[in-house]
Design a protein around this motif. Structure first.
Motif, mmCIF file in Angstrom:
data_model
loop_
_atom_site.group_PDB
_atom_site.id
_atom_site.type_symbol
_atom_site.label_atom_id
_atom_site.label_comp_id
_atom_site.label_asym_id
_atom_site.label_seq_id
_atom_site.Cartn_x
_atom_site.Cartn_y
_atom_site.Cartn_z
ATOM 1 N N LYS A 25 0.294 6.582 3.986
ATOM 2 C CA LYS A 25 1.878 6.548 4.462
ATOM 3 C C LYS A 25 1.760 5.919 6.120
ATOM 4 O O LYS A 25 0.666 6.181 6.595
ATOM 5 C CB LYS A 25 2.306 8.227 4.588
ATOM 6 C CG LYS A 25 3.621 8.396 5.022
ATOM 7 C CD LYS A 25 4.187 9.697 5.230
ATOM 8 C CE LYS A 25 5.554 9.974 5.562
ATOM 9 N NZ LYS A 25 6.014 11.240 5.411
ATOM 10 N N ASP A 26 2.787 5.223 6.432
ATOM 11 C CA ASP A 26 2.706 4.413 7.446
ATOM 12 C C ASP A 26 1.712 3.431 7.615
ATOM 13 O O ASP A 26 1.502 2.894 8.780
ATOM 14 C CB ASP A 26 2.608 5.568 8.749
ATOM 15 C CG ASP A 26 3.845 6.461 8.660
ATOM 16 O OD1 ASP A 26 4.931 5.972 8.398
ATOM 17 O OD2 ASP A 26 3.609 7.671 9.033
ATOM 18 N N PRO A 50 -7.034 -1.256 -2.615
ATOM 19 C CA PRO A 50 -6.263 -1.382 -1.577
ATOM 20 C C PRO A 50 -5.057 -2.376 -1.839
ATOM 21 O O PRO A 50 -5.019 -3.231 -2.780
ATOM 22 C CB PRO A 50 -6.956 -2.089 -0.493
ATOM 23 C CG PRO A 50 -8.034 -2.923 -1.232
ATOM 24 C CD PRO A 50 -8.290 -2.076 -2.784
ATOM 25 N N LEU A 51 -3.801 -1.959 -1.518
ATOM 26 C CA LEU A 51 -2.595 -2.996 -1.569
ATOM 27 C C LEU A 51 -2.177 -3.247 0.082
ATOM 28 O O LEU A 51 -1.612 -2.077 0.696
ATOM 29 C CB LEU A 51 -1.610 -2.063 -2.405
ATOM 30 C CG LEU A 51 -0.264 -2.778 -2.532
ATOM 31 C CD1 LEU A 51 -0.314 -4.072 -3.228
ATOM 32 C CD2 LEU A 51 0.633 -1.946 -3.039
ATOM 33 N N ALA A 52 -2.538 -4.620 0.319
ATOM 34 C CA ALA A 52 -2.204 -4.928 1.486
ATOM 35 C C ALA A 52 -0.710 -4.772 1.802
ATOM 36 O O ALA A 52 0.274 -5.357 0.944
ATOM 37 C CB ALA A 52 -2.639 -6.379 1.868
ATOM 38 N N LEU A 53 -0.174 -4.619 2.783
ATOM 39 C CA LEU A 53 1.357 -4.553 3.580
ATOM 40 C C LEU A 53 1.268 -5.322 4.652
ATOM 41 O O LEU A 53 0.103 -5.898 5.295
ATOM 42 C CB LEU A 53 1.705 -3.212 3.865
ATOM 43 C CG LEU A 53 1.557 -1.921 2.911
ATOM 44 C CD1 LEU A 53 1.673 -0.620 3.242
ATOM 45 C CD2 LEU A 53 2.352 -2.214 1.524
ATOM 46 N N PRO A 54 2.480 -5.798 5.133
ATOM 47 C CA PRO A 54 2.646 -6.561 6.445
ATOM 48 C C PRO A 54 1.848 -5.899 7.781
ATOM 49 O O PRO A 54 1.287 -6.422 8.488
ATOM 50 C CB PRO A 54 4.114 -6.649 6.630
ATOM 51 C CG PRO A 54 4.578 -6.483 5.197
ATOM 52 C CD PRO A 54 3.693 -5.539 4.629
#
Length: 80
Positions: A25-26, A50-54
């Motif tokens: 989260k966050d 892992p799933l990369a986010l901006p």
């Protein structure tokens, strides 16, 4: 997270052979709280990714619901 997103993805489908949980989260990844699925899944040595986010990442965990199915079924081609 929007419930409709997860419903459309099929991650929480009743007939799925895998159980999925997501933490981060966050964008805090493995240090973040679980916001989708059963938090206990992370304690049972699941396959994680892992799933990369901006900004940051999520940590996805997957485990088979069906006993006896090869774990490699989670990773793609069951013939490999």
């Amino acid at each position: 997270m929007p419930r409709l997103f997860f419903e459309a993805s099929g991650l929480n489908a009743e007939d799925s052979v895998i159980e999925i949980a997501i933490r981060g989260k966050d964008g805090l990844g493995a240090q973040g709280e679980v916001f989708f699925g059963n938090a206990a899944l992370f304690e049972n040595d699941p396959l994680t990714m892992p799933l990369a986010l901006p900004e940051g990442y999520w940590s996805l965990a997957g485990s088979l619901k069906v006993a006896g199915m090869p774990t490699k079924m989670l990773c793609g081609n069951p013939e490999s």
